[in-house]
Design a protein around this motif. Structure first.
Motif, PDB file in Angstrom:
ATOM      1  N   PHE A  26       0.811  -1.212   0.000  1.00  0.00           N
ATOM      2  CA  PHE A  26       0.000   0.000   0.000  1.00  0.00           C
ATOM      3  C   PHE A  26       0.850   1.271   0.000  1.00  0.00           C
ATOM      4  O   PHE A  26       0.312   2.374   0.020  1.00  0.00           O
ATOM      5  N   MET A  32      -3.168   3.335  -3.623  1.00  0.00           N
ATOM      6  CA  MET A  32      -3.846   4.132  -2.605  1.00  0.00           C
ATOM      7  C   MET A  32      -4.603   5.332  -3.173  1.00  0.00           C
ATOM      8  O   MET A  32      -5.096   6.163  -2.414  1.00  0.00           O
ATOM      9  N   PHE A  34      -7.529   5.906  -4.214  1.00  0.00           N
ATOM     10  CA  PHE A  34      -8.866   6.140  -3.677  1.00  0.00           C
ATOM     11  C   PHE A  34      -8.949   5.874  -2.169  1.00  0.00           C
ATOM     12  O   PHE A  34     -10.028   5.732  -1.611  1.00  0.00           O
ATOM     13  N   HIS A  35      -7.776   5.769  -1.535  1.00  0.00           N
ATOM     14  CA  HIS A  35      -7.708   5.460  -0.096  1.00  0.00           C
ATOM     15  C   HIS A  35      -6.759   6.414   0.611  1.00  0.00           C
ATOM     16  O   HIS A  35      -5.941   5.995   1.427  1.00  0.00           O
ATOM     17  N   GLY A  36      -6.827   7.677   0.259  1.00  0.00           N
ATOM     18  CA  GLY A  36      -6.020   8.679   0.938  1.00  0.00           C
ATOM     19  C   GLY A  36      -4.696   9.000   0.284  1.00  0.00           C
ATOM     20  O   GLY A  36      -3.967   9.866   0.756  1.00  0.00           O
ATOM     21  N   TYR A  45      -1.453  -0.927  10.177  1.00  0.00           N
ATOM     22  CA  TYR A  45      -1.665  -2.247   9.566  1.00  0.00           C
ATOM     23  C   TYR A  45      -1.503  -3.358  10.599  1.00  0.00           C
ATOM     24  O   TYR A  45      -2.162  -4.388  10.513  1.00  0.00           O
ATOM     25  N   GLY A  96     -14.894  -5.640   0.333  1.00  0.00           N
ATOM     26  CA  GLY A  96     -13.909  -4.789  -0.313  1.00  0.00           C
ATOM     27  C   GLY A  96     -12.626  -5.544  -0.593  1.00  0.00           C
ATOM     28  O   GLY A  96     -12.468  -6.703  -0.206  1.00  0.00           O
ATOM     29  N   ARG A  98      -8.210  -4.675  -1.849  1.00  0.00           N
ATOM     30  CA  ARG A  98      -7.134  -3.753  -2.213  1.00  0.00           C
ATOM     31  C   ARG A  98      -5.966  -4.619  -2.666  1.00  0.00           C
ATOM     32  O   ARG A  98      -5.520  -5.486  -1.914  1.00  0.00           O
ATOM     33  N   ASN A 133     -15.414   4.808  -4.468  1.00  0.00           N
ATOM     34  CA  ASN A 133     -15.251   6.133  -5.042  1.00  0.00           C
ATOM     35  C   ASN A 133     -15.803   6.096  -6.471  1.00  0.00           C
ATOM     36  O   ASN A 133     -15.538   5.161  -7.224  1.00  0.00           O
ATOM     37  N   ASN A 136     -13.421   5.208  -9.277  1.00  0.00           N
ATOM     38  CA  ASN A 136     -12.682   3.948  -9.212  1.00  0.00           C
ATOM     39  C   ASN A 136     -13.304   2.922 -10.171  1.00  0.00           C
ATOM     40  O   ASN A 136     -14.013   2.004  -9.767  1.00  0.00           O
ATOM     41  N   SER A 139     -12.687  -1.018  -9.551  1.00  0.00           N
ATOM     42  CA  SER A 139     -13.509  -1.640  -8.511  1.00  0.00           C
ATOM     43  C   SER A 139     -14.980  -1.702  -8.918  1.00  0.00           C
ATOM     44  O   SER A 139     -15.664  -2.678  -8.628  1.00  0.00           O
ATOM     45  N   THR A 156     -18.547  11.925   0.595  1.00  0.00           N
ATOM     46  CA  THR A 156     -17.883  11.655   1.874  1.00  0.00           C
ATOM     47  C   THR A 156     -17.783  12.938   2.687  1.00  0.00           C
ATOM     48  O   THR A 156     -17.564  14.010   2.135  1.00  0.00           O
TER      49      THR A 156
END
Length: 171
Positions: A26, A32, A34-36, A45, A96, A98, A133, A136, A139, A156
């Motif tokens: 990650f 990443m 769409f995950h920050g 983690y 989900g 990743r 998102n 995305n 996904s 969001t």
């Protein structure tokens, strides 16, 4: 993915060592996006993998570590209760995934998500959601291959990103 068989993918309950693998995978900004935009600290983690072990023991499902045909960690997939209380499908089970950049476009997410659906159905879950998102596309393509249907759009609270909530009944 039509006309092509899905790859073999194995899911396991995350180990302590998987926290390091997830952190490394990650660290890729593409993964990443769409995950920050960047990986969290390793401690995040470590806590996440520990929490997933608890979820698996208590619920029979979690975010599992995803392994390719060679046994290499390529990310995670699975399900957990929606983690937010301020928006979204509070109290529902979200699926989900990743994946490492090198694993994109090969069918791993679809294969692993189908296994996830089987496992959560076996654990007694009657419906799942997927929050994504709106940009995305990869996904969203997996979500549609699973037969999930768009149920709502949202923005969001943090970051004001446009997103979609898809649903699938498992009964």
């Amino acid at each position: 993915m039509s006309g092509r068989s899905l790859p073999a993918v194995r899911l396991r309950v995350p180990t302590d060592e998987d926290a390091l693998a997830w952190h490394r995978i990650f660290a890729d900004p593409d993964v990443m996006e769409f995950h920050g935009g960047k990986a969290a600290e390793l401690s995040v983690y470590e806590e996440l993998t520990a929490r997933q072990r608890r979820h698996d023991a208590e619920r029979g499902f979690c975010f599992w570590t995803m392994l390719d045909e060679d046994g290499e960690v390529i990310g995670f997939t699975g399900a957990q209760p929606w983690p937010h209380t301020e928006f979204g499908p509070v109290g529902e089970i979200e699926i989900g995934w990743r994946l490492a950049r090198r694993a994109w476009g090969k069918g791993y997410a679809t294969a692993a998500a189908r296994t996830t659906l089987e496992r959560v159905r076996a654990a007694g879950v009657d419906q799942v959601v997927a929050m994504v998102n709106a940009r995305n596309e990869r996904s969203i393509a997996v979500i549609k291959r699973l037969g999930m249907e768009l149920s709502e759009s949202f923005t969001t609270p943090v970051g004001k990103q446009q997103g979609y909530c898809f649903r699938l009944a498992l009964v």
